[in-house]
Design a protein around this motif. Structure first.
Motif, mmCIF file in Angstrom:
data_model
loop_
_atom_site.group_PDB
_atom_site.id
_atom_site.type_symbol
_atom_site.label_atom_id
_atom_site.label_comp_id
_atom_site.label_asym_id
_atom_site.label_seq_id
_atom_site.Cartn_x
_atom_site.Cartn_y
_atom_site.Cartn_z
ATOM 1 N N ASP A 119 5.178 4.999 3.593
ATOM 2 C CA ASP A 119 4.792 6.301 3.234
ATOM 3 C C ASP A 119 5.962 7.234 3.912
ATOM 4 O O ASP A 119 6.728 6.485 4.735
ATOM 5 C CB ASP A 119 3.540 6.796 4.611
ATOM 6 N N CYS B 9 0.591 4.951 2.188
ATOM 7 C CA CYS B 9 -0.689 4.526 3.002
ATOM 8 C C CYS B 9 -1.149 5.413 3.966
ATOM 9 O O CYS B 9 -2.375 5.324 4.520
ATOM 10 C CB CYS B 9 -0.267 3.390 3.649
ATOM 11 N N SER C 204 -2.572 2.315 -4.167
ATOM 12 C CA SER C 204 -2.079 3.560 -3.766
ATOM 13 C C SER C 204 -3.588 4.245 -3.737
ATOM 14 O O SER C 204 -4.140 4.473 -4.807
ATOM 15 C CB SER C 204 -1.218 4.239 -4.601
ATOM 16 N N GLY D 201 2.529 -1.222 4.327
ATOM 17 C CA GLY D 201 2.154 0.255 4.220
ATOM 18 C C GLY D 201 3.308 0.976 4.163
ATOM 19 O O GLY D 201 4.307 0.735 4.951
ATOM 20 N N GLY E 213 -2.901 4.662 7.633
ATOM 21 C CA GLY E 213 -3.005 3.124 7.610
ATOM 22 C C GLY E 213 -4.255 2.416 7.256
ATOM 23 O O GLY E 213 -4.264 1.128 7.658
ATOM 24 N N ASP F 73 0.856 -1.100 0.201
ATOM 25 C CA ASP F 73 0.161 -0.078 -0.008
ATOM 26 C C ASP F 73 0.983 1.476 0.057
ATOM 27 O O ASP F 73 1.760 1.570 1.032
ATOM 28 C CB ASP F 73 -1.119 -0.057 1.275
ATOM 29 N N THR G 32 -6.145 2.256 5.020
ATOM 30 C CA THR G 32 -6.507 1.266 3.739
ATOM 31 C C THR G 32 -5.637 0.022 3.919
ATOM 32 O O THR G 32 -6.045 -1.027 3.514
ATOM 33 C CB THR G 32 -6.184 2.043 2.478
ATOM 34 N N ALA G 33 -4.553 0.179 4.603
ATOM 35 C CA ALA G 33 -3.460 -0.988 4.537
ATOM 36 C C ALA G 33 -4.004 -2.147 5.613
ATOM 37 O O ALA G 33 -4.048 -3.307 5.437
ATOM 38 C CB ALA G 33 -2.209 -0.528 5.134
#
Length: 289
Positions: A82, A59, A124, A80, A62, A56, A64-65
């Motif tokens: 970022d 992310c 994403s 994830g 987090g 991800d 969505t992860a």
């Protein structure tokens, strides 16, 4: 901070960490919860299966992860990624609270992180549009995929298709000048991947096949109340950029701007809060194999 990101630090990453992280955190209820209707049209339809290994990208907090980790189940895993560790701390805490142990979070620059080609799916949501070098970022995302793996990214369509961002900017521009060319920014910006033909070419150069676009339209909650919505618009997005870069002039005209925004946004009040329309692309492509 990870060594990888420290070595690759750039002005856009610095801007995220120094300027945007506090504002995103303040308005997490909008940036995560406000997307409920949009997410409901995107996440359930993702091509993710039990046992998949997923990345991800960008992310953020987090959410969505963690959703993807539930989807792939204990036999699968989610990574994830970022550039802002302050966001990832929320994801780590939320995953621990939920008892989800098949998700990990790392702070890194997706454009340069040394992924291994072991993942079935790369996702994403509103992250790739901020890549300093879109082709490099997309190519490195493909490097995370197995042959035949799928990449799906969600990006905003044009500002005209997104009145939740476009309308407040129009209001603020009645009082303040546009940002100068030297304005600090978080990268190309939320609408940098709105052009279908351009993004198709970027994906082709990055080595993807079977490229497809699907338009996603959904209401988005931009504030629990008028005051909440106005504060959000003056802190983030195109209106927020105009306001921030105007400095003292914005402060002097603050009350006028607030009143004008309140008047314009009042027409969007609903029992759910201030709801405005949003429009994105769901773009999918495949790693050849």
């Amino acid at each position: 901070m990870s060594t990888t990101l420290a070595e690759q630090r750039n002005e856009y990453v610095d801007f995220w960490n120094e300027v945007l992280v506090p504002k995103f955190t303040r308005f997490k209820h909008i940036l995560v919860d406000g997307l409920t209707h949009h997410s409901a049209k995107v996440l359930p339809a993702l091509e993710v299966r039990k046992g998949d290994r997923v990345v991800d990208v960008g992310c953020g907090f987090g959410d969505t992860a963690i959703d993807l980790a539930r989807r792939v189940g204990p036999a699968g895993s989610v990574l994830g990624v970022d550039c802002c560790d302050a966001f990832l701390d929320y994801g780590r805490r939320d995953a621990e609270t939920a008892g989800i142990d098949n998700v990990a979070f790392i702070e890194a620059d997706v454009q340069t992180y040394p992924f291994e080609p072991v993942h079935d799916f790369c996702f994403s949501r509103f992250g790739t549009q901020f890549f300093e070098n879109p082709v490099a970022g997309l190519r490195n995302m493909r490097a995370a995929l197995k042959p035949g793996g799928t990449m799906t990214m969600i990006v905003w369509r044009t500002i005209d298709d997104n009145p939740w961002l476009g309308l407040p900017k129009q209001v603020v521009m009645q009082f303040l000048p546009p940002p100068g060319e030297d304005a600090r920014s978080c990268g190309p910006g939320p609408f940098s991947m709105a052009d279908q033909s351009m993004v198709t070419k970027q994906l082709e150069i990055a080595g993807y096949e079977d490229i497809s676009f699907e338009r996603i339209d959904a209401p988005l909650m931009v504030g629990h109340s008028l005051d909440d919505a106005v504060s959000f618009q003056l802190a983030l997005g195109p209106a927020g950029e105009v306001y921030r870069e105007a400095g003292e002039l914005a402060e002097r005209r603050h009350d006028e701007i607030v009143n004008a925004l309140r008047e314009k946004l009042a027409g969007y009040q609903t029992p759910e809060g201030i709801m405005m329309q949003s429009s994105s692309w769901k773009i999918s492509a495949r790693n050849p194999g």
